[in-house]
Design a protein around this motif. Structure first.
Motif, mmCIF file in Angstrom:
data_model
loop_
_atom_site.group_PDB
_atom_site.id
_atom_site.type_symbol
_atom_site.label_atom_id
_atom_site.label_comp_id
_atom_site.label_asym_id
_atom_site.label_seq_id
_atom_site.Cartn_x
_atom_site.Cartn_y
_atom_site.Cartn_z
ATOM 1 N N MET A 1 -8.114 3.187 1.449
ATOM 2 C CA MET A 1 -8.081 2.269 2.501
ATOM 3 C C MET A 1 -9.225 2.656 3.308
ATOM 4 O O MET A 1 -9.514 3.830 3.765
ATOM 5 C CB MET A 1 -6.883 2.523 3.579
ATOM 6 N N VAL B 1 -9.977 -4.786 -3.343
ATOM 7 C CA VAL B 1 -9.164 -6.189 -3.130
ATOM 8 C C VAL B 1 -9.768 -6.995 -2.194
ATOM 9 O O VAL B 1 -10.042 -6.695 -1.214
ATOM 10 C CB VAL B 1 -7.517 -5.652 -2.554
ATOM 11 N N GLU C 1 0.843 -14.855 -0.482
ATOM 12 C CA GLU C 1 2.079 -14.504 -0.966
ATOM 13 C C GLU C 1 2.683 -13.090 -0.707
ATOM 14 O O GLU C 1 3.737 -12.895 -0.566
ATOM 15 C CB GLU C 1 2.513 -15.333 -2.024
ATOM 16 N N GLY D 1 -0.249 -11.174 -5.815
ATOM 17 C CA GLY D 1 0.152 -11.892 -4.755
ATOM 18 C C GLY D 1 1.301 -12.818 -5.162
ATOM 19 O O GLY D 1 0.781 -13.878 -6.064
ATOM 20 N N GLY D 2 2.402 -12.825 -5.301
ATOM 21 C CA GLY D 2 3.536 -13.714 -5.789
ATOM 22 C C GLY D 2 3.660 -13.595 -7.408
ATOM 23 O O GLY D 2 4.224 -14.450 -7.817
ATOM 24 N N GLY E 1 3.138 -5.707 -6.716
ATOM 25 C CA GLY E 1 3.646 -4.602 -5.631
ATOM 26 C C GLY E 1 5.206 -4.864 -5.359
ATOM 27 O O GLY E 1 5.931 -3.942 -5.895
ATOM 28 N N MET F 1 7.663 -3.953 4.648
ATOM 29 C CA MET F 1 6.454 -4.919 3.802
ATOM 30 C C MET F 1 7.151 -5.346 2.652
ATOM 31 O O MET F 1 7.643 -4.314 1.545
ATOM 32 C CB MET F 1 5.142 -4.193 3.974
ATOM 33 N N VAL G 1 7.757 -13.000 -3.233
ATOM 34 C CA VAL G 1 8.565 -12.962 -4.449
ATOM 35 C C VAL G 1 9.788 -11.935 -4.306
ATOM 36 O O VAL G 1 10.486 -11.655 -5.322
ATOM 37 C CB VAL G 1 7.753 -12.388 -5.676
#
Ligand SMILES: Cc1cc2nc3c(=O)[nH]c(=O)nc-3n(C[C@H](O)[C@H](O)[C@H](O)COP(=O)(O)O)c2cc1C
Length: 320
Positions: free
Chosen positions: A70, A115, A139, A168-169, A190, A280, A284
């Motif tokens: 990060m 990312v 998503e 994502g998704g 994730g 978090m 999905v």
């Protein structure tokens, strides 16, 4: 397989997203040993923690793995130094532009995959000299932009001359196959890995993911300026209510609501605190309903994607 993943020597172009507090050595080693690419989530953790995690993964597998950095972390300089010293195969980055670290990481042998949530940022990353782009749709669980994966991935693929990884998704082989059809060279997942046996999160968190339905996430932080997708719970509802009230009041003083969010992911992961913790997770989560070893997840999604891509019933239907 794309040359990027061939260079890495992984069996499948499947990255386990670096998740702060969540993606630690047990999960990362299991994913990498299974032929995916495990990624340690370093979040705002100090460099010592990151070194311990890296060495713990190395003790469990000799397969390549990564660290997510990060860029807004107060420890970013020391974390980058640890990554250099430990020669980590892949560095994924969030919250900024890794340009100033690219030469050092490259010299240490790392591939750099930022990312990004938009085409403009993807183009900027190309100029920073990265090796590929992780295009992440809204998503997804955690911090998000505003575009969906379906809309974002092909636009990034068209805009840059680097391998693009869709995030994502994506929770199964259908999602992977679809991402490849959009032009991606691989995927990052994730939320699906939140249910892995090896994932060291509080049972309240894991159970909340297993029970979640399609509509059980919401986005907090839209007004504050750092949107994050989380499961609906007392904490996320209270946060959303407070930030909406501030927005309507016109004062734009979000200090109090930001305070509410500080440390909220840690409270979810370590304490399972439903009142004060941010669980978090992505949209999905509704597809994730049982606990499995990470290796079983990797194998299952890879085999399903293989079957669809090699012998697609959709392609046959289309051609009829
Ligand atoms: C609990 C959680 C924590 C996350 N933390 C980070 C993080 O620290 N850094 C990051 O770049 N992405 C983070 N992400 C995003 C994931 O790495 C990944 O890109 C995303 O989960 C993919 O979408 P999916 O959840 O739909 O699979 C996080 C996601 C989750 C669910």
């Amino acid at each position: 397989m794309s040359p990027l993943f061939e260079r890495l020597g992984v069996k499948y172009p499947i990255i386990q997203g670096g998740m702060a507090w969540v993606a630690e050595a047990h999960l990362v080693a299991a994913v990498s040993a299974a032929g995916g690419l495990g990624v340690i989530g370093s979040g705002h953790a100090p460099a010592d923690y990151v070194r311990t995690q890296i060495r713990a993964v190395k003790a469990q597998t000799d397969r390549p793995f990564g660290v997510n950095v990060m860029l807004l972390s107060p420890h970013v300089e020391e974390v980058i130094q640890v990554i250099e010293e430990e020669h980590v195969a892949v560095v994924t980055t969030g919250a900024g532009d890794p340009a100033r670290y690219v030469p050092r990481l490259r010299a240490a042998g790392s591939l750099i995959l930022p990312v990004v949530p938009s085409v403009a940022l993807a183009k900027r990353m190309v100029r920073s000299g990265v090796d590929g782009i992780i295009a992440e749709g809204m998503e997804s669980g955690g911090h998000i932009g505003s575009l969906t994966t379906m809309a974002l991935v092909p636009q990034v693929v068209d805009a840059v001359d680097l391998p693009v990884i869709a995030a994502g998704g994506i929770a199964d082989g259908r999602g992977i196959a679809a991402a490849m059809m959009l032009g991606a060279s691989g995927v990052q997942m994730g939320t699906r890995f939140l249910s892995a046996q090896e994932t060291q999160i509080h049972p309240n968190y894991k159970n909340a993911v297993l029970k979640a339905k399609d509509v059980d996430t919401l986005v907090t932080g839209l007004y504050v300026g750092h949107a994050a997708r989380v499961l609906k719970n007392p904490m996320s509802r209270a946060y959303l209510k407070m930030e909406r009230q501030i927005a309507i009041s016109g004062t734009d003083d979000y200090a109090g609501v930001e305070e509410l969010g500080n440390g909220a992911l840690r409270r979810a992961v370590q304490e399972g605190d439903n009142e004060h913790g941010s669980f978090m997770a992505g949209q999905v989560a509704g597809m994730v309903d049982h606990v499995q070893p990470a290796a079983a997840i990797v194998d299952e999604v890879a085999q399903q994607a293989n079957q669809l891509l090699m012998n697609s019933p959709v392609a046959s239907a289309w051609l009829q």
